[in-house]
Design an enzyme around this catalytic site. Structure first.
Site, PDB file in Angstrom:
ATOM      1  N   GLY A  62      41.872   9.928  -3.120  1.00 29.25           N
ATOM      2  CA  GLY A  62      42.206   9.874  -4.536  1.00 29.25           C
ATOM      3  C   GLY A  62      43.374  10.781  -4.856  1.00 29.25           C
ATOM      4  O   GLY A  62      43.835  11.569  -4.023  1.00 29.25           O
ATOM      5  N   GLN A  63      43.873  10.666  -6.082  1.00 30.43           N
ATOM      6  CA  GLN A  63      44.970  11.505  -6.534  1.00 30.43           C
ATOM      7  C   GLN A  63      44.897  11.663  -8.041  1.00 30.43           C
ATOM      8  O   GLN A  63      44.244  10.886  -8.729  1.00 30.43           O
ATOM      9  CB  GLN A  63      46.320  10.898  -6.131  1.00 30.43           C
ATOM     10  CG  GLN A  63      46.636   9.560  -6.786  1.00 30.43           C
ATOM     11  CD  GLN A  63      47.924   8.954  -6.260  1.00 30.43           C
ATOM     12  OE1 GLN A  63      47.936   8.330  -5.197  1.00 30.43           O
ATOM     13  NE2 GLN A  63      48.993   9.155  -6.986  1.00 30.43           N
ATOM     14  N   GLY A  64      45.569  12.687  -8.538  1.00 31.91           N
ATOM     15  CA  GLY A  64      45.562  12.959  -9.974  1.00 31.91           C
ATOM     16  C   GLY A  64      46.573  14.025 -10.313  1.00 31.91           C
ATOM     17  O   GLY A  64      47.483  14.303  -9.526  1.00 31.91           O
ATOM     18  N   TYR A  68      46.524  15.547  -4.305  1.00 35.76           N
ATOM     19  CA  TYR A  68      45.922  14.476  -3.519  1.00 35.76           C
ATOM     20  C   TYR A  68      44.668  14.972  -2.791  1.00 35.76           C
ATOM     21  O   TYR A  68      44.564  16.148  -2.442  1.00 35.76           O
ATOM     22  CB  TYR A  68      46.921  13.945  -2.485  1.00 35.76           C
ATOM     23  CG  TYR A  68      48.169  13.368  -3.106  1.00 35.76           C
ATOM     24  CD1 TYR A  68      48.243  12.026  -3.454  1.00 35.76           C
ATOM     25  CD2 TYR A  68      49.271  14.186  -3.372  1.00 35.76           C
ATOM     26  CE1 TYR A  68      49.387  11.491  -4.040  1.00 35.76           C
ATOM     27  CE2 TYR A  68      50.415  13.665  -3.961  1.00 35.76           C
ATOM     28  CZ  TYR A  68      50.466  12.318  -4.294  1.00 35.76           C
ATOM     29  OH  TYR A  68      51.589  11.804  -4.878  1.00 35.76           O
ATOM     30  N   LYS A  83      41.659  18.823  -0.464  1.00 31.09           N
ATOM     31  CA  LYS A  83      42.419  18.684  -1.704  1.00 31.09           C
ATOM     32  C   LYS A  83      43.712  19.463  -1.568  1.00 31.09           C
ATOM     33  O   LYS A  83      43.713  20.691  -1.461  1.00 31.09           O
ATOM     34  CB  LYS A  83      41.605  19.197  -2.890  1.00 31.09           C
ATOM     35  CG  LYS A  83      42.347  19.107  -4.213  1.00 31.09           C
ATOM     36  CD  LYS A  83      41.418  19.277  -5.396  1.00 31.09           C
ATOM     37  CE  LYS A  83      40.497  18.084  -5.532  1.00 31.09           C
ATOM     38  NZ  LYS A  83      39.722  18.106  -6.785  1.00 31.09           N
ATOM     39  N   ASP A 179      36.327  19.237 -17.270  1.00 31.70           N
ATOM     40  CA  ASP A 179      36.778  17.882 -16.956  1.00 31.70           C
ATOM     41  C   ASP A 179      35.601  17.009 -16.533  1.00 31.70           C
ATOM     42  O   ASP A 179      35.679  16.273 -15.552  1.00 31.70           O
ATOM     43  CB  ASP A 179      37.846  17.927 -15.860  1.00 31.70           C
ATOM     44  CG  ASP A 179      38.689  16.654 -15.827  1.00 31.70           C
ATOM     45  OD1 ASP A 179      38.643  15.890 -16.814  1.00 31.70           O
ATOM     46  OD2 ASP A 179      39.392  16.424 -14.831  1.00 31.70           O
TER      47      ASP A 179
END
Length: 384
Positions: A62-64, A68, A83, A179
């Site tokens: 995943g990424q945000g 990554y 991460k 979050d």
């Protein structure tokens, strides 16, 4: 200073220490302290590169806004999630290590465990246990996924509530997630929930004023006080958790991905249905129709009551996570979560949540529009 995960909240405050006061806030050791005795492993860049096959695209999980995440296998055979944080942080090595040490002391069956970290020049990486069964949002909203049954949903709600309650009330210093959303609730093969991404916002540059498009990605979870102050507290986590409970109940996403209009938010849509369900003691219109009525009415009532109380406009009137835990596991009275509203609702039955418990969606929409306008007026804002 508060431990904060990378995301919307991290990019608001000019000073990372401005949003928290008192001894309960996370503080770094004084500069004259001896080196920290780290309880977690320090990995070299080469070790993590080898574990992830050179950070290959095939291992990308995943990424945000943070960077990554890659799947990796260590030399001892352990599967991990690596991460890699975005470079450019002005955070010093000692500050990074201090926060890693604090996060590493957090141990709970419903929290993702930190395995170690890496510092290599400007690179900052965190190594977590690998949780194999993807995230809650994948199983709730994925097109090819089978319908999640009610028993699994209530178990995920309770597990993630326990993890969050631990962060808020049993950690010293306390940790505010900032979050909470379904993509940050990871699931093992038994569908036991593990809360991920807590304590990470300070690992990004605090001087970075760019508003990430990740803000829009979590718009449907944002507490209204965020729009006016940019500051988030434990009760802001509670609001986001309430939205996630609504996801579990209804099977709907927090916001319609095809529109940025607040009228398309889950909070807006669910208000009248909550009021009607509490009045009629009938939750059929509220519950995910894919369940085909296969649910425990008492458990649905408890989850709906917890969700409604959690998304109150006033942060002070929202319950604590420990109260939500007791309500969800049927060991506590619903009065625990509804009590903040009962003083003005003396006519209400003790067994029926008052209609006024339902969130003021008009006020929420006004707050979120204000926030959206602020984002769009920013020169650095980029739409996704």
């Amino acid at each position: 200073m508060m431990v904060t995960p990378v995301g919307a909240g991290a990019r608001w405050a000019a000073s990372p220490r401005s949003s928290v006061s008192g001894s309960s806030a996370l503080s770094l050791p004084p500069p004259n302290m001896p080196p920290l005795a780290f309880s977690k492993s320090h990995f070299s860049y080469d070790e993590l590169s080898a574990a992830t096959d050179g950070f290959s695209q095939s291992n990308l999980l995943g990424q945000g806004g943070f960077g990554y995440v890659y799947k990796g296998v260590l030399l001892d055979g352990r599967e991990v999630a690596v991460k890699s944080l975005k470079s450019g942080s002005t955070q010093g090595e000692r500050e990074f290590q201090a926060e890693v040490e604090i996060i590493s002391r957090v141990h709970h069956r419903h929290l993702v465990s930190l395995v170690g970290y890496c510092i290599a020049d400007a690179q900052r990486m965190l190594v977590y246990e690998y949780v194999p069964n993807k995230a809650l949002d994948f199983h709730l909203h994925g097109k090819a996924c089978p319908v999640m049954n009610w028993e699994t949903r209530i178990r995920i709600a309770l597990g993630s509530a326990k993890g969050l309650a631990y962060l808020h009330e049993d950690c010293h210093p306390r940790i505010i997630h900032r979050d909470i959303k379904s993509s940050n609730i990871l699931l093992d093969h038994n569908f036991e929930a593990k809360v991920a991404d807590f304590g990470l916002a300070k690992l990004a540059s605090v001087e970075d004023t760019h508003v990430s498009t990740r803000v829009m990605g979590t718009f449907g979870y944002l507490a209204p006080e965020y729009a006016s102050s940019g500051k988030l507290t434990e009760k802001s986590d509670v609001f986001s958790f309430g939205v996630m409970l609504l996801e579990l109940l209804t099977g709907r996403k927090p916001i319609d991905p095809t529109s940025y209009q607040m009228e398309d938010s889950l909070v807006e849509w669910v208000g009248p249905l909550l009021a009607k369900a509490f009045e009629d003691h009938n939750y059929d219109e509220l519950v995910d129709p894919r369940l085909e009525g296969k649910y425990e009415a008492d458990e649905v009532a408890r989850m709906a009551s917890c969700a409604a109380a959690s998304i109150r406009h006033s942060a002070k009137r929202r319950p604590k996570m420990s109260q939500i835990v007791r309500a969800l596991e049927s060991s506590g009275s619903l009065d625990d979560v509804l009590k903040p509203q009962r003083a003005s609702s003396t006519n209400q039955s003790q067994d029926t949540p008052p209609t006024s418990v339902v969130y003021d969606t008009k006020a929420y929409n006004a707050d979120m529009r204000k926030f959206k306008e602020m984002l769009e007026s920013s020169e650095e804002f980029t739409s996704g």
